[in-house]
Design an enzyme around this catalytic site. Structure first.
Site, short mmCIF file in Angstrom:
data_model
loop_
_atom_site.label_atom_id
_atom_site.label_comp_id
_atom_site.label_asym_id
_atom_site.label_seq_id
_atom_site.Cartn_x
_atom_site.Cartn_y
_atom_site.Cartn_z
N CYS A 89 0.29 3.27 3.47
CA CYS A 89 0.73 2.82 4.80
C CYS A 89 1.80 1.75 4.78
O CYS A 89 2.31 1.37 5.83
CB CYS A 89 -0.47 2.34 5.62
SG CYS A 89 -1.06 0.71 5.13
N CYS A 133 0.87 -1.18 0.00
CA CYS A 133 0.00 0.00 0.00
C CYS A 133 0.91 1.23 0.00
O CYS A 133 1.78 1.37 0.87
CB CYS A 133 -0.89 -0.03 1.24
SG CYS A 133 -1.85 1.49 1.46
N CYS A 141 -7.08 -4.41 -19.13
CA CYS A 141 -8.06 -3.37 -18.76
C CYS A 141 -7.42 -2.01 -18.53
O CYS A 141 -8.11 -1.01 -18.39
CB CYS A 141 -8.86 -3.81 -17.53
SG CYS A 141 -7.91 -3.78 -16.00
N ASP A 186 -14.25 -11.69 -13.20
CA ASP A 186 -13.83 -12.13 -14.54
C ASP A 186 -12.33 -12.40 -14.62
O ASP A 186 -11.72 -12.28 -15.68
CB ASP A 186 -14.25 -11.10 -15.59
CG ASP A 186 -13.71 -9.69 -15.26
OD1 ASP A 186 -12.87 -9.57 -14.33
OD2 ASP A 186 -14.12 -8.72 -15.91
N CYS A 223 -5.03 0.47 6.51
CA CYS A 223 -5.35 1.90 6.62
C CYS A 223 -6.68 2.29 5.99
O CYS A 223 -7.03 3.46 5.99
CB CYS A 223 -4.22 2.73 6.03
SG CYS A 223 -4.17 2.71 4.22
N CYS A 249 -8.82 -5.14 -9.49
CA CYS A 249 -8.50 -4.07 -10.44
C CYS A 249 -8.05 -2.86 -9.62
O CYS A 249 -8.87 -2.18 -9.02
CB CYS A 249 -9.75 -3.77 -11.26
SG CYS A 249 -9.49 -2.55 -12.53
N ARG A 298 -10.69 -10.72 -10.28
CA ARG A 298 -9.79 -9.69 -10.82
C ARG A 298 -9.79 -8.51 -9.86
O ARG A 298 -10.77 -7.78 -9.77
CB ARG A 298 -10.23 -9.24 -12.21
CG ARG A 298 -9.44 -8.02 -12.74
CD ARG A 298 -9.72 -7.76 -14.21
NE ARG A 298 -11.11 -7.52 -14.48
CZ ARG A 298 -11.66 -6.30 -14.67
NH1 ARG A 298 -10.92 -5.21 -14.62
NH2 ARG A 298 -12.96 -6.18 -14.90
FE FE Z 1 -2.73 1.04 3.57
#
Ligand code: FE
Length: 169
Positions: free
Chosen positions: A88, A85, A103, A147, A137, A157, A155
């Site tokens: 955090c 992330c 995509c 899909d 967080c 995304c 998925r």
């Molecule tokens: Fe986070």
């Protein structure tokens, strides 16, 4: 004269390298909540996050904006490593679960751990979707769809801007 030009070039190089290093350090030091090992939940207000995050990260992570398809830094990346992330530092995905979905956003078929993310129904824009939030967080990461490829057929995304990648050594 030549020496003067040479010294000027050396000085300018040193100056710009110093500036960019200082900027990187200040960006990292500005967010005191970033940790790749801490487990405790973070429950900060949007005002508190706004004070420590770059604006473009804040807008996706805390206001659930979506980056434009095919513009993020990871949608087309195929390198071994771990995705954390960006808000955090919580570990979210590994490259082994990443697939080329086409995509325009980085896509994964499973998370790294059981507590990497959490889910929330999202009824915005007249659609029924499931929002994916960071498990530590609560930042908005993206959505999950049905899909994806085997074995999970999911998925995830994600928005590149809320991911922080470190290549495997
Ligand atoms: Fe986070």
């Amino acid at each position: 004269m030549h020496k003067f030009v040479l010294y000027t070039i050396i000085f300018l190089n040193w100056f710009f390298i110093s500036c960019s290093t200082a900027q990187q350090k200040s960006t990292m030091q500005k967010n005191p909540y970033y940790s790749r090992t801490a487990k405790e939940k973070l429950t900060l207000s949007n005002e508190e996050w706004k004070a420590v995050l770059p604006l473009d990260v804040y807008q996706v992570a805390r206001l659930a904006h979506t980056e434009r398809a095919f513009t993020g830094k990871y949608w087309d990346q195929d390198i071994k490593g771990t995705y954390y992330c960006a808000v955090c530092g919580h570990p979210l995905f590994t490259s082994t679960a990443k697939f080329a979905s086409g995509c325009g956003w980085p896509s994964f078929f499973e998370t790294l751990g059981e507590h990497s993310v959490q889910y929330k129904p999202d009824h915005s824009y007249g659609m029924e979707r499931i929002e994916v939030l960071c498990g530590r967080c609560d930042s908005h990461l993206g959505h999950i769809f049905d899909d994806g490829p085997a074995p999970t057929h999911k998925r995830f995304c994600m928005n590149s801007i809320v991911l922080d990648f470190e290549a495997a050594h």
